[in-house]
Design a protein around this motif. Structure first.
Motif, PDB file in Angstrom:
ATOM      1  N   ASP A   1     -27.911  -6.819  56.525  1.00 47.22           N
ATOM      2  CA  ASP A   1     -27.817  -5.552  55.793  1.00 47.22           C
ATOM      3  C   ASP A   1     -28.506  -4.423  56.586  1.00 47.22           C
ATOM      4  O   ASP A   1     -29.074  -4.667  57.655  1.00 47.22           O
TER       5      ASP A   1
ATOM      6  N   THR B   1     -33.682 -13.545  59.182  1.00 52.30           N
ATOM      7  CA  THR B   1     -33.076 -13.893  60.474  1.00 52.30           C
ATOM      8  C   THR B   1     -34.062 -14.733  61.275  1.00 52.30           C
ATOM      9  O   THR B   1     -35.200 -14.315  61.498  1.00 52.30           O
TER      10      THR B   1
ATOM     11  N   TYR C   1     -29.996  -7.342  46.911  1.00 47.22           N
ATOM     12  CA  TYR C   1     -29.452  -7.733  45.591  1.00 47.22           C
ATOM     13  C   TYR C   1     -30.257  -8.882  44.958  1.00 47.22           C
ATOM     14  O   TYR C   1     -29.690  -9.924  44.581  1.00 47.22           O
TER      15      TYR C   1
ATOM     16  N   ASP D   1     -25.052 -10.800  61.126  1.00 54.71           N
ATOM     17  CA  ASP D   1     -24.373 -10.154  59.997  1.00 54.71           C
ATOM     18  C   ASP D   1     -25.466  -9.880  58.972  1.00 54.71           C
ATOM     19  O   ASP D   1     -25.820 -10.762  58.188  1.00 54.71           O
TER      20      ASP D   1
ATOM     21  N   GLY E   1     -32.213  -4.729  57.545  1.00 55.73           N
ATOM     22  CA  GLY E   1     -32.355  -5.634  58.687  1.00 55.73           C
ATOM     23  C   GLY E   1     -31.942  -4.935  59.977  1.00 55.73           C
ATOM     24  O   GLY E   1     -32.606  -5.067  61.001  1.00 55.73           O
TER      25      GLY E   1
HETATM   26  P1  5GP Z   1     -24.063 -11.988  50.846  1.00 55.99           P
HETATM   27  O1  5GP Z   1     -24.943 -12.469  49.744  1.00 55.99           O
HETATM   28  O2  5GP Z   1     -22.891 -11.194  50.354  1.00 55.99           O
HETATM   29  O3  5GP Z   1     -23.681 -13.099  51.805  1.00 55.99           O
HETATM   30  O4  5GP Z   1     -24.943 -10.979  51.715  1.00 55.99           O
HETATM   31  C1  5GP Z   1     -25.514  -9.845  51.126  1.00 55.99           C
HETATM   32  C2  5GP Z   1     -26.028  -8.944  52.221  1.00 55.99           C
HETATM   33  O5  5GP Z   1     -27.114  -9.560  52.902  1.00 55.99           O
HETATM   34  C3  5GP Z   1     -24.967  -8.655  53.300  1.00 55.99           C
HETATM   35  O6  5GP Z   1     -25.021  -7.270  53.611  1.00 55.99           O
HETATM   36  C4  5GP Z   1     -25.422  -9.490  54.483  1.00 55.99           C
HETATM   37  O7  5GP Z   1     -25.026  -8.911  55.698  1.00 55.99           O
HETATM   38  C5  5GP Z   1     -26.924  -9.417  54.299  1.00 55.99           C
HETATM   39  N1  5GP Z   1     -27.651 -10.451  55.038  1.00 55.99           N
HETATM   40  C6  5GP Z   1     -27.269 -11.707  55.355  1.00 55.99           C
HETATM   41  N2  5GP Z   1     -28.195 -12.315  56.084  1.00 55.99           N
HETATM   42  C7  5GP Z   1     -29.202 -11.432  56.269  1.00 55.99           C
HETATM   43  C8  5GP Z   1     -30.466 -11.465  56.963  1.00 55.99           C
HETATM   44  O8  5GP Z   1     -30.873 -12.450  57.571  1.00 55.99           O
HETATM   45  N3  5GP Z   1     -31.220 -10.345  56.894  1.00 55.99           N
HETATM   46  C9  5GP Z   1     -30.836  -9.216  56.242  1.00 55.99           C
HETATM   47  N4  5GP Z   1     -31.637  -8.162  56.263  1.00 55.99           N
HETATM   48  N5  5GP Z   1     -29.662  -9.148  55.585  1.00 55.99           N
HETATM   49  C10 5GP Z   1     -28.859 -10.238  55.589  1.00 55.99           C
END
Ligand code: 5GP
Length: 205
Positions: free
Chosen positions: A116, A96, A90, A114, A119
């Motif tokens: 996406d 990570t 988004y 946690d 990842g």
């Molecule tokens: P939010 O902005 O709603 O906290 O997270 C948006 C998306 O990014 C969620 O699906 C969350 O799990 C994912 N996300 C959070 N941290 C990481 C990360 O380190 N790597 C990846 N690939 N996705 C992540």
């Protein structure tokens, strides 16, 4: 006798190490709440605090929910290979930390990611013996209701998240377990069981 001894030694070495536990879900599936509950009831589980360029939401704490960094800082970390995986989700970057994963695994802690679906797919390549869980909402109407009622996103962001669900579902095949989050307490119990069992699966491979 020697074979048994070898297996026991191998087993003990493997069991000493922590595991990578990946949880992914379409937004609105209750993933963040599930992760918080899992961390409360499982003392051997630590949270992988991702780095992100997304601005903090109300109530989020730097260094606890995420490390909030500028795009510049993030890209420098990418260059320095500080991430085991990173992705654009988004319009914001998320990564990570390699250091957190290595420290957790070596100290025998399981580490909860946690992240996406992009990842999840990348982590599966690097840690094929990790535990990969995909959480689904009980229905489309429930998903819509949850995203709308949490009041954290603008209408444009909400429709973007809903439009993304089908794409996210196409990554289901990279996950080992699917859990439908009908009831939070049940879901947490099921995932805890999966994590416990997952530590012993294929342990001598
Ligand atoms: P939010 O902005 O709603 O906290 O997270 C948006 C998306 O990014 C969620 O699906 C969350 O799990 C994912 N996300 C959070 N941290 C990481 C990360 O380190 N790597 C990846 N690939 N996705 C992540």
């Amino acid at each position: 006798m020697k074979l048994l001894q070898r297996y026991v030694r191998q087993y003990k070495n493997k069991i000493k190490k922590g595991k990578v536990v990946v949880i992914s879900a379409p937004s609105g599936s209750g993933k963040t709440t599930i992760c918080k509950e899992l961390l409360k009831c499982n003392p051997n589980l630590v949270f992988s605090i991702s780095y992100t360029t997304r601005p903090a939401r109300e109530g989020e704490v730097n260094g606890k929910d995420y490390f909030f960094v500028s795009k510049d800082e993030f890209l420098k970390m990418v260059k320095k290979k500080k991430f085991v995986e990173w992705a654009k989700v988004y319009n914001n970057y998320y990564g990570t930390s390699k250091e957190q994963i290595v420290n957790a695994i070596n100290s025998g802690k399981d580490i909860l990611l946690d992240i996406d679906v992009q990842g999840g797919k990348n982590i599966k390549k690097l840690f094929p013996d990790g535990i990969f869980i995909f959480v689904l909402p009980p229905s489309w109407s429930e998903l819509k209701q949850r995203i709308t009622s949490r009041g954290k996103d603008t209408p444009a962001e909400i429709s973007k998240r809903l439009r993304n669900v089908n794409k996210e579902l196409s990554y289901l095949r990279y996950y080992d377990y699917i859990v439908i989050n009908d009831d939070l307490a049940d879901t947490v119990k099921i995932i805890n069981t999966i994590i416990s069992a997952g530590k012993y699966i294929n342990i001598l491979n």
